[in-house]
Design a protein around this motif. Structure first.
Motif, PDB file in Angstrom:
ATOM      1  N   GLU A  32       0.850  -1.189   0.000  1.00  0.00           N
ATOM      2  CA  GLU A  32       0.000   0.000   0.000  1.00  0.00           C
ATOM      3  C   GLU A  32       0.884   1.236   0.000  1.00  0.00           C
ATOM      4  O   GLU A  32       2.015   1.217   0.493  1.00  0.00           O
ATOM      5  CB  GLU A  32      -0.942   0.013   1.200  1.00  0.00           C
ATOM      6  CG  GLU A  32      -0.251  -0.139   2.539  1.00  0.00           C
ATOM      7  CD  GLU A  32      -1.225  -0.341   3.667  1.00  0.00           C
ATOM      8  OE1 GLU A  32      -0.811  -0.101   4.826  1.00  0.00           O
ATOM      9  OE2 GLU A  32      -2.386  -0.715   3.415  1.00  0.00           O
ATOM     10  N   SER A  61      -8.219   3.405  -6.817  1.00  0.00           N
ATOM     11  CA  SER A  61      -7.908   3.084  -5.418  1.00  0.00           C
ATOM     12  C   SER A  61      -6.987   1.883  -5.277  1.00  0.00           C
ATOM     13  O   SER A  61      -6.408   1.676  -4.211  1.00  0.00           O
ATOM     14  CB  SER A  61      -9.204   2.821  -4.644  1.00  0.00           C
ATOM     15  OG  SER A  61      -9.902   1.715  -5.207  1.00  0.00           O
ATOM     16  N   GLU A  62      -6.821   1.116  -6.332  1.00  0.00           N
ATOM     17  CA  GLU A  62      -5.962  -0.071  -6.259  1.00  0.00           C
ATOM     18  C   GLU A  62      -5.401  -0.351  -7.645  1.00  0.00           C
ATOM     19  O   GLU A  62      -6.110  -0.242  -8.653  1.00  0.00           O
ATOM     20  CB  GLU A  62      -6.757  -1.281  -5.742  1.00  0.00           C
ATOM     21  CG  GLU A  62      -5.901  -2.506  -5.507  1.00  0.00           C
ATOM     22  CD  GLU A  62      -6.680  -3.635  -4.869  1.00  0.00           C
ATOM     23  OE1 GLU A  62      -6.126  -4.740  -4.749  1.00  0.00           O
ATOM     24  OE2 GLU A  62      -7.855  -3.406  -4.483  1.00  0.00           O
ATOM     25  N   ARG A  78      -2.308  -1.071  -3.074  1.00  0.00           N
ATOM     26  CA  ARG A  78      -3.498  -0.349  -2.625  1.00  0.00           C
ATOM     27  C   ARG A  78      -3.097   1.079  -2.256  1.00  0.00           C
ATOM     28  O   ARG A  78      -2.110   1.304  -1.561  1.00  0.00           O
ATOM     29  CB  ARG A  78      -4.123  -1.046  -1.425  1.00  0.00           C
ATOM     30  CG  ARG A  78      -5.432  -0.408  -0.968  1.00  0.00           C
ATOM     31  CD  ARG A  78      -6.157  -1.357  -0.021  1.00  0.00           C
ATOM     32  NE  ARG A  78      -5.364  -1.604   1.181  1.00  0.00           N
ATOM     33  CZ  ARG A  78      -5.512  -0.903   2.316  1.00  0.00           C
ATOM     34  NH1 ARG A  78      -6.399   0.083   2.369  1.00  0.00           N
ATOM     35  NH2 ARG A  78      -4.774  -1.189   3.361  1.00  0.00           N
ATOM     36  N   ARG A 103      -6.251   8.613  -5.297  1.00  0.00           N
ATOM     37  CA  ARG A 103      -7.053   7.469  -4.864  1.00  0.00           C
ATOM     38  C   ARG A 103      -8.495   7.567  -5.345  1.00  0.00           C
ATOM     39  O   ARG A 103      -9.165   6.557  -5.573  1.00  0.00           O
ATOM     40  CB  ARG A 103      -7.040   7.390  -3.333  1.00  0.00           C
ATOM     41  CG  ARG A 103      -7.639   6.103  -2.773  1.00  0.00           C
ATOM     42  CD  ARG A 103      -8.226   6.311  -1.406  1.00  0.00           C
ATOM     43  NE  ARG A 103      -9.324   7.253  -1.452  1.00  0.00           N
ATOM     44  CZ  ARG A 103     -10.565   6.916  -1.758  1.00  0.00           C
ATOM     45  NH1 ARG A 103     -10.864   5.670  -2.054  1.00  0.00           N
ATOM     46  NH2 ARG A 103     -11.517   7.829  -1.790  1.00  0.00           N
TER      47      ARG A 103
END
Length: 805
Positions: free
Chosen positions: A318, A379-380, A404, A375
């Motif tokens: 992340e 978002s990923e 992420r 984001r």
């Protein structure tokens, strides 16, 4: 549903206990309440009037007020409801930073009873602060010879909230080589430690990216993160080694030699990656025992039979969306066992991703961010890294990195509409719903939690918050008081939406609240004005000549309505009249006119009742009473007014009316006397001047016309031309006198000089003005006094008629 029912039951029991406790404490002169922090100004705290048994009218009669120590007054008493409300927004962390239980104290003073009640308000904590680290990024170096199990202190987080809303736990993510241990401090605080769970190897991974997350116990929970980068320091722990512990000639496994023909054939496929060349020793024997030895060198040619291999040595799971461009996301090792062009590897990333590949050293590559991430858009990421060799055909392989994106508060709340408008009928109930505003935040978690508030303003000198309020969670706009269209026709206000980020971002929208008019105001009659007598009727008299023609204007009823639109449209109607067919009223103008010419048999005094109605639903009305007097002469007018005064107060002398009428006539008489005396003085002065003038001077004045002088006849002409209008009422205080503009001329028009000079006085006046007779001045005075006496006798007759009234 069962769990929700149990929670509702527990809340009801808690509320019942709170009410019973408040009643018991009120009996002992102590009130205790609780209110969450950060509530908007004017929020409800407790029902003081009910808890103390005070009626609402007593709050103002007895002088009840709330006082507290310090400069800031955090609470106030609502005079209309008797509720204790917040006077300011309260921040618990600011007031009670080092106190576990935050309690504010104030006193309620009832001056009429000389009693003081203590009030304690507990400020309960809400989860309005997220855990935070003093430093968002930490760098640490660690030798690759560090023994597993070693511990290193980590930075601790701070959360100013209390209880469950304070810091509760830590979490470490990012790499299997490390784990997290939390130790309890002397004061019960938590101290995170980094534990080496697996031995480090710089040759395997030169650095490790870790994320330390701190969470509180709020609902929803708030978190704060810190990034820790561990750099592995290299030591000389690798000695040179051979690729094989033992080297053997393996030609017998791969090659076969035909003993008869000497042909060398393959027993199995060769692999260039295992051996790229072989040496064979071949002996030839004859039948006599002689032999010869030769060496055979076999070179293996490489073919593209190996695809590139991608190894992820280190990678983040992340990343924060505000990470700067160039942040390393992953460290990759790429190799191809082939040689030459077959072993030349080209690495690439898929298009339209915010990442790029950078060559590190040897066969290592770094995946770094090419720009700032968002984001709210993505978002990923599933980043695919592809490696292809230079063979023909080329072979390729790929690896997928899952990443992420963590949210940061970079988006302000946005309202569904920039401008809202609503209509609300006046005389609404307090607490009526006006409209709901809606704002959304593209962020996630606490950063997307939207709260609403009103921007401060003033309406007619009062705070805007005393008119309307907005529910912080739902955006519902309520009217706090009953609105009056005649006082406030519209409200212009701004609603601010703030998110839960730190620092918080906000957006605003304008709201226009139009107050719709209702027919709550009856018409108000301006003319005729309401009198102080019984029934509120006007005591004035409208005069109309008996010789008036049909349609003659008698009076005008003037009325206004404080409402607007159709509710303010007025119509006039004659409801009652002494002589129904004599007068009529204009439907929209309110003008009272004669419907026909008055007859001799019609009464002199008439009473008219005019009804003024608006067009509301239901319609409201007002009445105006007019008294109309038909008269052709002053004597008839005075006689009717005298009779009206006696009828207004039977058995009582109309002294007030008579007194005012006498004063009015006396004033007019004095005016006449003063004017006549002035003319007399001027006449005597001219007569004396003629006595003193020589004959030459008298001859010089023969060319002046007679019209330039005013004598006794001029006085008489003035008296005939001087007129005035008198408006007399039964109530002498409202009588007035108006001089006609066209009849107040006090000059005579100039005439051109005649061709021949004429005597100064006419023939009829020359004998009286001749100075030969010494008694002429007395005769002149006597003549003027006679005229004055005649005028005074006329005024005396009026005074005598008034005295008889």
């Amino acid at each position: 549903m069962c769990a929700a029912g149990r929670r509702w039951g527990r809340r009801q029991r808690a509320l019942l206990w709170a009410v019973l406790l408040a009643a018991w404490e009120a009996a002992w002169g102590q009130l205790r309440y609780s209110v969450p922090e950060e509530m908007p100004k004017g929020s409800f705290v407790g029902d003081v009037a009910n808890d103390l048994g005070l009626q609402l009218p007593e709050l103002s009669d007895r002088g009840v007020r709330v006082v507290s120590e310090g400069r800031t007054q955090y609470f106030a008493l609502h005079g209309k409801t008797g509720h204790l409300v917040t006077a300011e927004r309260i921040d618990r962390e600011q007031l009670c930073r080092l106190v576990e239980k935050c309690v504010l104290r104030c006193e309620l003073i009832v001056e009429g009873q000389m009693q003081v009640y203590g009030i304690e308000v507990e400020i309960t904590d809400i989860n309005d602060n997220a855990p935070s680290f003093r430093r968002k990024k930490r760098m640490r170096e660690m030798s690759e010879t560090t023994a597993p199990g070693s511990r290193f202190p980590l930075p601790d987080a701070h959360d100013p909230d209390s209880g469950r809303n304070s810091l509760q736990s830590y979490e470490l993510s990012g790499d299997e080589h490390f784990s997290l241990a939390v130790q309890a401090g002397p004061g019960g605080d938590q101290r995170p430690e980094l534990v080496l769970a697996k031995a480090l190897d710089r040759e395997e991974a030169a650095f490790h990216e870790l994320v330390l997350r701190a969470s509180d116990g709020g609902d929803p929970a708030r978190t704060g993160t810190a990034r820790i980068r561990v750099t592995v320091v290299d030591v000389n722990d690798n000695a040179p080694v051979f690729s094989q512990a033992e080297y053997t000639r393996k030609p017998r496994r791969f090659f076969h030699l035909d003993s008869e023909t000497g042909a060398i054939t393959l027993l199995k496929s060769l692999d260039f990656e295992e051996d790229d060349s072989y040496e064979l020793e071949v002996q030839a024997h004859d039948g006599g025992g002689l032999f010869h030895t030769a060496k055979v060198a076999i070179t293996v040619t490489d073919v593209n039979d190996n695809a590139p291999e991608i190894s992820v040595r280190s990678a983040l799971s992340e990343i924060s969306e505000d990470a700067p461009s160039g942040t390393v996301v992953a460290l990759l090792h790429v190799q191809d066992r082939d040689s030459g062009a077959n072993g030349a590897v080209r690495c690439s990333l898929e298009k339209d991703v915010p990442f790029r590949l950078e060559k590190s050293f040897d066969d290592y590559y770094r995946v770094v961010t090419a720009r700032e991430l968002d984001r709210e858009q993505v978002s990923e990421y599933k980043v695919t890294v592809r490696a292809a060799d230079g063979g023909s055909p080329a072979l390729q392989s790929s690896a997928v990195l899952a990443l992420r994106v963590l949210d940061v508060n970079d988006n302000a709340p946005v309202f569904a509409e920039e401008r809202y408008s609503a209509r609300l009928a006046e005389n609404n109930a307090a607490g009526a719903l006006v409209l709901r505003v809606l704002a959304t935040d593209a962020d996630a978690g606490q950063n997307a939690r939207v709260r609403y508030r009103l921007r401060e303003g003033r309406v007619r000198g009062a705070p805007l918050s005393s008119y309307v309020s907005v529910q912080a969670e739902t955006g519902a706009l309520y009217a706090l008081r009953s609105l009056d269209y005649e006082q406030v026709r519209e409200l212009q206000l701004w609603v601010v939406a703030e998110d839960g980020g730190a620092p918080a971002l906000s957006g605003n929208a304008s709201v226009r609240l139009l107050i719709a008019d209702e027919n709550d105001n009856a018409p108000r009659v301006l003319y005729p004005p309401a009198g102080a007598g019984s029934g509120g009727a006007w005591s004035g008299v409208e005069l109309a000549p008996r010789g008036s023609e049909a349609g003659a204007l008698v009076a005008k009823v003037v009325a206004v309505d404080a409402d607007a639109g159709q509710n303010a449209w007025l119509s006039y109607e004659l409801a009652k009249a002494t002589e129904p067919g004599l007068f009529r009223v204009g439907l929209h103008s309110g003008e009272v006119r004669t419907a026909r010419s008055p007859l001799a048999r019609d009464a002199a005094r008439h009473s008219l009742v005019v009804v003024v109605k608006d067009h509301g639903r239901p319609a409201l009305s007002a009445t105006a009473t007019l008294s109309v007097l038909l008269a052709d002469s002053v004597a008839e007018l005075l006689a009717e007014l005298g009779g009206a005064a006696e009828a207004a107060a039977p058995g009582e002398p109309a002294g007030g009316l008579t007194r005012w009428l006498v004063l009015a006539v006396a004033a007019v008489s004095c005016l006449f006397l003063a004017f006549l005396l002035l003319l007399l003085a001027l006449r005597l002065r001219r007569w004396r001047r003629r006595q003193l003038l020589p004959p030459a001077a008298a001859a010089a004045l023969r060319g002046v016309p007679v019209s330039h002088f005013v004598g006794i006849d001029g006085v008489r002409a003035f008296l005939h031309s001087y007129s005035h209008d008198v408006s007399l009422t039964a109530d002498s205080r409202k009588s007035h006198l108006r001089f006609s503009r066209d009849s107040c001329c006090d000059t005579l028009p100039a005439r051109p000089l005649p061709d021949e000079p004429k005597p100064l006085l006419g023939d009829e006046d020359s004998a009286a003005a001749r100075p030969s007779d010494p008694s002429a001045p007395s005769d002149l005075r006597f003549s003027m006094i006679m005229h004055v006496g005649q005028e005074m006798s006329w005024h005396s007759s009026i005074l005598s008629s008034l005295s008889r009234m």
